[in-house]
Every structure is written in C-alpha cells, then in structure tokens.
Design a protein around this motif. Structure first.
Motif, PDB file in Angstrom:
ATOM      1  N   GLN A   4      22.610  -8.608  53.551  1.00 55.55           N
ATOM      2  CA  GLN A   4      21.292  -8.580  52.916  1.00 55.55           C
ATOM      3  C   GLN A   4      21.118  -9.738  51.934  1.00 55.55           C
ATOM      4  O   GLN A   4      20.006 -10.037  51.519  1.00 55.55           O
ATOM      5  CB  GLN A   4      21.079  -7.260  52.179  1.00 55.55           C
ATOM      6  CG  GLN A   4      21.987  -7.065  50.985  1.00 55.55           C
ATOM      7  CD  GLN A   4      21.770  -5.725  50.327  1.00 55.55           C
ATOM      8  OE1 GLN A   4      21.910  -4.676  50.935  1.00 55.55           O
ATOM      9  NE2 GLN A   4      21.400  -5.748  49.055  1.00 55.55           N
ATOM     10  N   GLU A   5      22.214 -10.370  51.586  1.00 58.06           N
ATOM     11  CA  GLU A   5      22.126 -11.438  50.603  1.00 58.06           C
ATOM     12  C   GLU A   5      21.807 -12.781  51.263  1.00 58.06           C
ATOM     13  O   GLU A   5      20.835 -13.422  50.943  1.00 58.06           O
ATOM     14  CB  GLU A   5      23.443 -11.528  49.819  1.00 58.06           C
ATOM     15  CG  GLU A   5      23.413 -12.499  48.655  1.00 58.06           C
ATOM     16  CD  GLU A   5      22.407 -12.099  47.586  1.00 58.06           C
ATOM     17  OE1 GLU A   5      21.971 -10.925  47.555  1.00 58.06           O
ATOM     18  OE2 GLU A   5      22.017 -12.984  46.807  1.00 58.06           O
ATOM     19  N   VAL A  19      23.109   5.486  40.556  1.00 52.87           N
ATOM     20  CA  VAL A  19      23.057   5.384  39.106  1.00 52.87           C
ATOM     21  C   VAL A  19      21.875   6.212  38.630  1.00 52.87           C
ATOM     22  O   VAL A  19      20.744   5.992  39.064  1.00 52.87           O
ATOM     23  CB  VAL A  19      22.900   3.916  38.661  1.00 52.87           C
ATOM     24  CG1 VAL A  19      22.776   3.838  37.147  1.00 52.87           C
ATOM     25  CG2 VAL A  19      24.081   3.090  39.134  1.00 52.87           C
ATOM     26  N   ASN A  20      22.138   7.175  37.773  1.00 51.29           N
ATOM     27  CA  ASN A  20      21.092   8.065  37.282  1.00 51.29           C
ATOM     28  C   ASN A  20      20.315   8.707  38.423  1.00 51.29           C
ATOM     29  O   ASN A  20      19.095   8.816  38.368  1.00 51.29           O
ATOM     30  CB  ASN A  20      20.110   7.309  36.393  1.00 51.29           C
ATOM     31  CG  ASN A  20      20.805   6.702  35.205  1.00 51.29           C
ATOM     32  OD1 ASN A  20      21.824   7.219  34.756  1.00 51.29           O
ATOM     33  ND2 ASN A  20      20.276   5.606  34.711  1.00 51.29           N
ATOM     34  N   GLY A  21      21.020   9.074  39.464  1.00 53.87           N
ATOM     35  CA  GLY A  21      20.363   9.737  40.582  1.00 53.87           C
ATOM     36  C   GLY A  21      19.584   8.789  41.476  1.00 53.87           C
ATOM     37  O   GLY A  21      18.998   9.187  42.462  1.00 53.87           O
ATOM     38  N   GLU A  22      19.564   7.499  41.141  1.00 56.69           N
ATOM     39  CA  GLU A  22      18.865   6.545  41.991  1.00 56.69           C
ATOM     40  C   GLU A  22      19.851   5.891  42.938  1.00 56.69           C
ATOM     41  O   GLU A  22      20.812   5.257  42.522  1.00 56.69           O
ATOM     42  CB  GLU A  22      18.163   5.494  41.140  1.00 56.69           C
ATOM     43  CG  GLU A  22      17.046   6.092  40.347  1.00 56.69           C
ATOM     44  CD  GLU A  22      16.137   5.027  39.769  1.00 56.69           C
ATOM     45  OE1 GLU A  22      15.665   5.238  38.648  1.00 56.69           O
ATOM     46  OE2 GLU A  22      15.932   4.004  40.443  1.00 56.69           O
ATOM     47  N   LYS A  23      19.574   6.083  44.226  1.00 58.45           N
ATOM     48  CA  LYS A  23      20.514   5.644  45.230  1.00 58.45           C
ATOM     49  C   LYS A  23      20.163   4.241  45.698  1.00 58.45           C
ATOM     50  O   LYS A  23      19.009   3.941  45.957  1.00 58.45           O
ATOM     51  CB  LYS A  23      20.437   6.622  46.414  1.00 58.45           C
ATOM     52  CG  LYS A  23      21.758   6.849  47.086  1.00 58.45           C
ATOM     53  CD  LYS A  23      21.770   8.162  47.823  1.00 58.45           C
ATOM     54  CE  LYS A  23      21.105   8.113  49.158  1.00 58.45           C
ATOM     55  NZ  LYS A  23      21.171   9.379  49.883  1.00 58.45           N
ATOM     56  N   THR A  24      21.159   3.375  45.750  1.00 62.74           N
ATOM     57  CA  THR A  24      20.916   2.044  46.259  1.00 62.74           C
ATOM     58  C   THR A  24      21.957   1.725  47.309  1.00 62.74           C
ATOM     59  O   THR A  24      23.144   1.908  47.064  1.00 62.74           O
ATOM     60  CB  THR A  24      21.030   1.001  45.130  1.00 62.74           C
ATOM     61  OG1 THR A  24      20.329   1.491  44.001  1.00 62.74           O
ATOM     62  CG2 THR A  24      20.418  -0.307  45.566  1.00 62.74           C
ATOM     63  N   GLU A  25      21.498   1.252  48.487  1.00 61.06           N
ATOM     64  CA  GLU A  25      22.437   0.897  49.533  1.00 61.06           C
ATOM     65  C   GLU A  25      22.684  -0.600  49.532  1.00 61.06           C
ATOM     66  O   GLU A  25      21.757  -1.386  49.331  1.00 61.06           O
ATOM     67  CB  GLU A  25      21.894   1.330  50.891  1.00 61.06           C
ATOM     68  CG  GLU A  25      22.078   2.812  51.130  1.00 61.06           C
ATOM     69  CD  GLU A  25      21.613   3.210  52.517  1.00 61.06           C
ATOM     70  OE1 GLU A  25      21.454   4.408  52.733  1.00 61.06           O
ATOM     71  OE2 GLU A  25      21.405   2.305  53.361  1.00 61.06           O
ATOM     72  N   PHE A  26      23.928  -0.982  49.753  1.00 62.14           N
ATOM     73  CA  PHE A  26      24.275  -2.397  49.793  1.00 62.14           C
ATOM     74  C   PHE A  26      24.953  -2.726  51.113  1.00 62.14           C
ATOM     75  O   PHE A  26      25.772  -1.951  51.605  1.00 62.14           O
ATOM     76  CB  PHE A  26      25.238  -2.734  48.653  1.00 62.14           C
ATOM     77  CG  PHE A  26      24.620  -2.606  47.289  1.00 62.14           C
ATOM     78  CD1 PHE A  26      24.713  -1.420  46.589  1.00 62.14           C
ATOM     79  CD2 PHE A  26      23.942  -3.669  46.720  1.00 62.14           C
ATOM     80  CE1 PHE A  26      24.153  -1.290  45.337  1.00 62.14           C
ATOM     81  CE2 PHE A  26      23.378  -3.547  45.465  1.00 62.14           C
ATOM     82  CZ  PHE A  26      23.480  -2.350  44.768  1.00 62.14           C
ATOM     83  N   GLU A  38      30.699  -9.614  40.272  1.00 63.92           N
ATOM     84  CA  GLU A  38      30.543  -9.325  38.856  1.00 63.92           C
ATOM     85  C   GLU A  38      29.294  -8.488  38.559  1.00 63.92           C
ATOM     86  O   GLU A  38      29.121  -8.009  37.460  1.00 63.92           O
ATOM     87  CB  GLU A  38      30.519 -10.631  38.069  1.00 63.92           C
ATOM     88  CG  GLU A  38      29.558 -11.632  38.621  1.00 63.92           C
ATOM     89  CD  GLU A  38      29.968 -13.044  38.230  1.00 63.92           C
ATOM     90  OE1 GLU A  38      29.189 -13.948  38.489  1.00 63.92           O
ATOM     91  OE2 GLU A  38      31.050 -13.210  37.658  1.00 63.92           O
ATOM     92  N   LEU A  39      28.432  -8.345  39.566  1.00 65.74           N
ATOM     93  CA  LEU A  39      27.247  -7.512  39.349  1.00 65.74           C
ATOM     94  C   LEU A  39      27.557  -6.037  39.549  1.00 65.74           C
ATOM     95  O   LEU A  39      26.744  -5.181  39.287  1.00 65.74           O
ATOM     96  CB  LEU A  39      26.130  -7.904  40.333  1.00 65.74           C
ATOM     97  CG  LEU A  39      25.319  -9.131  39.966  1.00 65.74           C
ATOM     98  CD1 LEU A  39      24.326  -9.441  41.053  1.00 65.74           C
ATOM     99  CD2 LEU A  39      24.616  -8.919  38.635  1.00 65.74           C
ATOM    100  N   PRO A  41      29.415  -2.671  38.698  1.00 64.44           N
ATOM    101  CA  PRO A  41      30.091  -2.123  37.532  1.00 64.44           C
ATOM    102  C   PRO A  41      31.511  -1.682  37.853  1.00 64.44           C
ATOM    103  O   PRO A  41      31.791  -1.256  38.968  1.00 64.44           O
ATOM    104  CB  PRO A  41      29.220  -0.918  37.158  1.00 64.44           C
ATOM    105  CG  PRO A  41      28.493  -0.570  38.416  1.00 64.44           C
ATOM    106  CD  PRO A  41      28.308  -1.840  39.154  1.00 64.44           C
ATOM    107  N   VAL A  91      31.955  14.364  42.515  1.00 64.72           N
ATOM    108  CA  VAL A  91      30.518  14.382  42.225  1.00 64.72           C
ATOM    109  C   VAL A  91      30.138  13.286  41.213  1.00 64.72           C
ATOM    110  O   VAL A  91      29.027  12.753  41.246  1.00 64.72           O
ATOM    111  CB  VAL A  91      30.099  15.760  41.666  1.00 64.72           C
ATOM    112  CG1 VAL A  91      28.611  15.819  41.430  1.00 64.72           C
ATOM    113  CG2 VAL A  91      30.530  16.854  42.618  1.00 64.72           C
ATOM    114  N   GLY A  92      31.083  12.990  40.308  1.00 66.50           N
ATOM    115  CA  GLY A  92      30.791  11.988  39.291  1.00 66.50           C
ATOM    116  C   GLY A  92      29.878  12.486  38.182  1.00 66.50           C
ATOM    117  O   GLY A  92      29.311  11.696  37.439  1.00 66.50           O
TER     118      GLY A  92
END
Lengths: 174, 356
Positions: A4-5, A19-26, A38-39, A41, A91-92
């Motif tokens: 995708q990059e 993160v905070n319930g917001e799902k991001t696919e990479f 480095e982006l 975490p 679960v985190g």
C-alpha cells in the motif's frame, strides 16, 4: 496484493492495528515496512511484528519460547472481575480497575514500552485525590530541603523543614 | 424524535473554518477517558452494570453547573436511533465507530453546537470530547478538563496513586488524554516531504493517521496528529508538545506552499483548475477521487488561485459526501455506484452556488 505504500512490490507483511477500538489494516512490502518501522509503536529499531506484539503484551521478547517467569505470569488472575493475565495479553484490555492491582508486577515493563514511563504525574481528582496532592507537595518540599542544605542555605532550609513537619502532621491526622 | 436533528445537517462547530491557522489545521479534538470505581469496564460489564453506569452518568448531565457552563446537553441512547443515524454521527466525528457498533447501554451526549460530545459505555465508561474548529488545543483541553471536574465532583473515578486514571486499554492509562489535530497538508505531500516529517513526528511521542475510512491512507491530504503517550507526562506537557510540533508542521506546509507558488505556479494552477472543472461537471464521483479533488480546490482557494467556497463549505462537503450522509440526504439503501452519482450531484450543486 501490492504494497500500500509503494504500490510496486507485493505486500508480504499484513497486520491489523487496533488503537482505541479503531482498526487499521496494513499491507506492506518488506522494504516499505522497514522504512516505516519507526511509525509503528513498540518497535525501536525497524519493523518486527513479533517484537511489536510480545513487547506490548510483555511475553518473551527474545522469541526463544516462554521463560518460567512468563508462564507464572500467564496464571495471574484478577479476583475482582475474573480476567486472567493470559486473557489480558490476548485482548489487550483490562477487565476492571482492580486488574491493575492483580497484574501490577507485570505492568511496569508494559507501560515502559508503551509510554516510556510507569507512573502518573498529571491531573489528580479534586475530591479523592487530596492525599495524593499532599504527598506530591511533600516530595517537592523534601527535594527542595536537600537542595538548600547542599547550598548551605540553612535559614531557608529550616523554614522548609517546618513546612514538611506541618504537612506530615496533617497527613497523619488524615 | 428531536435528537435526530444532529444527523439532519452536516455542519458542526468544528467545521466552521474559523480559529487559528484554519487554512491548514481544520479542527482540534481533545478527549479524556474516565471510568467509575467498583464497576467493571464495558468490556466485561453485564447489562445491569452498564445500565448502572449509564444511569449514574446521565444524572450528572442534569447538574446545574453543567447546564450553566455548557448549555443544554442532549442525551442520545444508541439503541434509540437507527444504523444510518449512527453512521452519520460517526462521519461527523461525534461518536466512534466502536460506540456505534459494539456498545451495550451506550449513549452520546451532545451540546447544541456539537462542540462537546460525551460518550458513555464506549471502551471506557466515560469519554469526554471537545471538538473545536482550527488550531485550539489549549482551549479544547481547558474545556474538556472543566467538564471532567464537574463529573468528578459527582461520581467516584477509578484512580490510582501510581497509575493515574485507570482505563480499559493500557495505551490510555495515566492522563486518559488524547489530543489531536486534523491537518490539511497538500503541499508537503506534493513536494514529497511528508514522509520525512511524519516519521520525525513519530519520534517525539506523536502518531499520525489518515482520517477517512479504516485504512491508514491519508485521503484528501488530511492527516490526524495526536499524542501517543498518556502516562508519565502532565496534561500541560502533552498539550504543549502537540502544540509546538503542529506549529512547526504548519510552518513547513506554509513554506512548501510558497515554493509551489513561486516555482511551479502554472502547474499548480492547472491542477487546481482541472480538479475544480471535474468537480463542477462530473456525473460520477467516487469518494477517493472526491477527497483528492476537494483537497486540490481547497488548496487553490487558500493560495488565491481560485475564488471559491470558504473552508466551512469544504469541511461540510467532506462530511456530506460520506456514504452515510449521502443516504441520509438522498434516500436510504443506495449501492456504491448510486452513491457515486449522488456524490457528484451534491458537489456540482454546492460548487455551483459558491464559486465564481
């Protein structure tokens, strides 16, 4: 699927970040993943999903299987809500505020990784936090006392010592 | 139901296009996460327990001081509104996707101007959000903190001497504070400086992500920059850190815009005008193209290339062209290709009215 990059090379690393319930696919190729390392975490030098996950969950970051310490950590359980450490690491998320006490020993490395710190120094609730504020003030005064003594400013030091005594008296009385 | 008025119009306070540096910083958001003592977090709460959380927190909403300082607050239980309205609230950034889809006994509490949005039974019992137009992190934090004080005077928070405010997710513990700004950075993207700047940003405890959809791609050159660390820094430090980094990014974007204008004016003009032309006449427009072309037009207006819609209209268009809002406006149950037709129509009509 292409990365995708860069949109050129095939994507070989796929992961989902929540993160905070917001799902991001990479979906990255090896190269772009390294570049973007480095982006992400929890990683300090480059991209590693394993170090990302195990780092966040404080399992064994060496990747050589679980250490005896880690196994005993997995059997930890919060008596309040029933969540086990092993569930927490999947679960985190904590089940209740008491989990923080029951998992306490395992949390410093986790917080160190996520926040670089282990203790709160910010806002304190006005009502229930009165004691904490006094304690923080006390710590500050003690530091200043040392500072004055080192600089041989004894008059100022005596004043601070009196303030500390007063404060300690207040705290003892509750 | 009177609450639905929040989903009938697109414009929220945060989209007004006012506030400091509003040509680059679209909006500012600050939220604090809090939980009540002695009740499990929403993840493990029973129906009865989350019901109790809802009841206790909505009682605070009736607080007189809250009414005096913040005006009327509208409580909207999520189970009383339909899925489309939920989606529109998400598109307006008033609630999280998580609250819309997963919460039990979830509710959102909104002020009339939608600058305050309080989520109940999201990942944490209480999430207080303040949304401001432009670059106003300090203002947003002060307001959120004042609201926090009022809640704290009426309910007991889960707070620990060492860890601070206890949250369900370890990434929020401590201050429970997340401050973020939405930035429009087309010139940094065009001059290919964006990755360098964003990776530098990530090294000072901030994170960057796109604002549309679930992907990390920053559609429409819009980026959301927020603090990553919540523990071990004071709120003032977190806010100041974000503030100073954003100021520097604004400076870089301004410089890049100036260079574009000086060195490639004809090319940038061509790009802006092409996008403007396409938006003005196209009959089909998917959301990705819309975001990119709207970004071009916004930049064109900012640079004085095009006399066009004020930024409030552009902000509104960004929301109005989202799937949920389109269906709200033109009728429910559209498939994606029907949406593309209505999206094009909506943009044509809006630009036709405001551009000269």
């Amino acid at each position: 699927m292409l990365c995708q990059e860069c949109g050129k090379r095939p994507a070989t690393l796929h992961f989902t970040k929540i993160v905070n319930g917001e799902k991001t696919e990479f979906h990255f190729c090896e190269f772009c993943a390294r570049e973007k390392g480095e982006l992400i975490p929890g990683t300090s030098n480059g991209f590693s999903i394993h170090s990302l996950l195990s780092g966040l969950l404080d399992l064994d970051p060496s990747g050589k299987g679980q250490t005896p310490g880690a196994i005993s950590a997995q059997s930890l359980r919060c008596e309040e809500c029933g969540m086990t450490y092993s569930q927490f690491s999947k679960v985190g998320r904590f089940g209740c505020s008491s989990c923080y006490n029951y998992f306490s020993d395992r949390l410093d490395p986790l917080f160190k990784r996520v926040h670089g710190n282990t203790a709160h120094i910010g806002k304190v609730p006005k009502r229930s936090g009165g004691r904490i504020k006094l304690k923080r003030r006390l710590d500050e005064l003690k530091k200043e006392l040392q500072y004055r003594i080192v600089r041989e400013e004894f008059e100022a030091a005596a004043e601070i010592r009196d303030q500390i005594r007063e404060l300690e008296k207040n705290m003892a009385q509750g | 139901m009177s609450n639905l008025r929040f989903t009938e119009h697109a414009l929220s306070e945060w989209m007004r296009g006012s506030g400091q540096d509003s040509d680059i910083v679209i909006s500012t958001r600050v939220r604090v996460a809090r939980n009540l003592q002695h009740l499990p977090f929403p993840l493990l709460a029973t129906n009865q327990q989350s019901g109790e959380v809802l009841e206790r927190l909505t009682k605070v909403i009736e607080d007189e001081q809250l009414l005096n300082d913040f005006g009327v607050l509208h409580v909207i239980p999520l189970n009383e509104i339909n899925d489309l309205d939920k989606q529109v609230l998400v598109e307006k950034h008033l609630i999280s996707p998580n609250l819309a889809s997963e919460s039990r006994n979830g509710a959102v509490v909104l002020t009339d101007d939608e600058s305050v949005s309080i989520m109940i039974n999201e990942e944490d019992h209480l999430r207080i959000q303040c949304l401001y137009p432009g670059f106003q992190v300090h203002e947003a934090w002060e307001r959120a903190s004042a609201l926090d004080d009022i809640f704290e005077s009426r309910v007991d928070y889960a707070f620990d001497d060492k860890r601070g405010y206890l949250t369900s997710c370890p990434t929020n513990v401590g201050t429970g504070l997340r401050a973020s700004v939405m930035m429009h950075l087309p010139a940094l993207v065009m001059t290919q400086q964006i990755n360098r700047i964003l990776s530098a940003v990530s090294q000072v405890g901030l994170t960057v992500r796109g604002i549309y959809g679930e992907g990390s791609e920053a559609l429409g050159n819009l980026f959301q920059i927020s603090n990553q660390i919540t523990l071990g820094q004071t709120e003032a430090e977190i806010i100041e850190n974000l503030h100073s980094v954003v100021l520097q990014i604004i400076e870089h974007e301004k410089n890049a815009r100036e260079r574009l204008l000086n060195e490639s004016k004809i090319r940038i003009t061509d790009r802006v005008m092409r996008s403007y032309g396409i938006l003005s006449y196209a009959a089909v427009m998917d959301s990705k193209e819309a975001a990119q072309r709207l970004s071009d037009v916004r930049l064109g207006v900012d640079l004085g290339i095009l006399e066009g819609p004020p930024s409030s209209v552009m902000n509104e268009l960004n929301v109005k062209t989202q799937p949920g809002f389109l269906q709200k406006t033109f009728g429910e149950n559209m498939n994606p290709s029907e949406r593309d037709v209505y999206r094009a129509k909506l943009i044509r009509e809006t630009l036709g009215h405001t551009c000269s």
